[in-house]
Structure formats: structure tokens, C-alpha cells
Motif scaffolding. Structure first.
Motif, PDB file in Angstrom:
ATOM      1  N   THR A  32       0.824  -1.211   0.000  1.00  0.00           N
ATOM      2  CA  THR A  32       0.000   0.000   0.000  1.00  0.00           C
ATOM      3  C   THR A  32       0.863   1.268   0.000  1.00  0.00           C
ATOM      4  O   THR A  32       1.992   1.272   0.477  1.00  0.00           O
ATOM      5  CB  THR A  32      -0.957   0.015   1.201  1.00  0.00           C
ATOM      6  N   THR A  33       0.287   2.313  -0.552  1.00  0.00           N
ATOM      7  CA  THR A  33       0.922   3.630  -0.507  1.00  0.00           C
ATOM      8  C   THR A  33       0.092   4.616   0.299  1.00  0.00           C
ATOM      9  O   THR A  33       0.467   5.763   0.450  1.00  0.00           O
ATOM     10  CB  THR A  33       1.115   4.184  -1.930  1.00  0.00           C
ATOM     11  N   SER A  34      -1.022   4.152   0.814  1.00  0.00           N
ATOM     12  CA  SER A  34      -1.927   4.990   1.591  1.00  0.00           C
ATOM     13  C   SER A  34      -1.753   4.690   3.083  1.00  0.00           C
ATOM     14  O   SER A  34      -1.754   3.526   3.494  1.00  0.00           O
ATOM     15  CB  SER A  34      -3.369   4.699   1.154  1.00  0.00           C
ATOM     16  N   LEU A  35      -1.620   5.729   3.876  1.00  0.00           N
ATOM     17  CA  LEU A  35      -1.416   5.551   5.311  1.00  0.00           C
ATOM     18  C   LEU A  35      -2.612   4.880   6.005  1.00  0.00           C
ATOM     19  O   LEU A  35      -2.408   3.951   6.786  1.00  0.00           O
ATOM     20  CB  LEU A  35      -1.085   6.895   5.968  1.00  0.00           C
ATOM     21  N   PRO A  36      -3.858   5.293   5.741  1.00  0.00           N
ATOM     22  CA  PRO A  36      -4.982   4.607   6.391  1.00  0.00           C
ATOM     23  C   PRO A  36      -5.074   3.126   6.006  1.00  0.00           C
ATOM     24  O   PRO A  36      -5.378   2.281   6.850  1.00  0.00           O
ATOM     25  CB  PRO A  36      -6.217   5.372   5.897  1.00  0.00           C
ATOM     26  N   THR A  37      -4.778   2.801   4.761  1.00  0.00           N
ATOM     27  CA  THR A  37      -4.811   1.402   4.333  1.00  0.00           C
ATOM     28  C   THR A  37      -3.700   0.614   5.013  1.00  0.00           C
ATOM     29  O   THR A  37      -3.884  -0.548   5.381  1.00  0.00           O
ATOM     30  CB  THR A  37      -4.675   1.313   2.804  1.00  0.00           C
ATOM     31  N   PHE A  38      -2.548   1.237   5.192  1.00  0.00           N
ATOM     32  CA  PHE A  38      -1.445   0.592   5.897  1.00  0.00           C
ATOM     33  C   PHE A  38      -1.852   0.234   7.325  1.00  0.00           C
ATOM     34  O   PHE A  38      -1.629  -0.886   7.786  1.00  0.00           O
ATOM     35  CB  PHE A  38      -0.229   1.526   5.918  1.00  0.00           C
TER      36      PHE A  38
END
Length: 74
Positions: A32-38
Motif C-alpha cells: 500500500t501507498t496509503s497511510l490509512p490502508t497501511f
């Protein structure tokens, strides 16, 4: 305790669901490149490992209560 109660009537605990949750969560965290998804992936890893640990401890205590008592009392 709840995991053990759930396993008393089940001869074959299914670890495949937890394995799939851990695999997907690991893939999400790694790609992932998205913080919330991480953080959602990390939450999935945490929940998956907690459930897996509870099921394994319940299974060990069903098979060999003496060894489970030694490990859980420390």
C-alpha cells in the motif's frame, strides 16, 4: 478461554481462515501507498495473530494440559 470453549465441539479447528486473513493483511501492508490502508493492514495482522494465538493455546491445552499450564502460568 472463549477460544477453548469454541474448540471443544470441533474436532478440526480451521486455521485456513486466519491464514488467509494474515496473508491478505501482509500483502496490504507490503504494497500500500496509503497511510490509512497501511494501518488497516496492521490491524488485520494484529487481529489475525491474536486469534491464531488463542486457537493454538486452546488446542495445546486440549491435547496436553500439563504443558499448557506450564506455559500459561508464567
Amino acid at each position: 478461554m472463549l477460544a477453548r470453549k469454541g474448540l471443544q465441539n470441533r474436532q478440526n479447528p480451521r486455521f485456513i481462515e486466519l491464514g488467509a486473513l494474515l496473508a491478505v493483511s501482509n500483502l496490504v501492508v507490503a504494497t500500500t501507498t496509503s497511510l490509512p490502508t497501511f494501518f488497516l493492514g496492521l490491524l488485520g495482522l494484529e487481529i489475525g495473530f491474536n486469534f491464531l494465538s488463542a486457537r493454538l493455546q486452546a488446542r495445546v491445552s486440549d491435547i496436553a494440559p500439563y504443558f499448557a499450564a506450564n506455559g500459561l502460568s508464567r
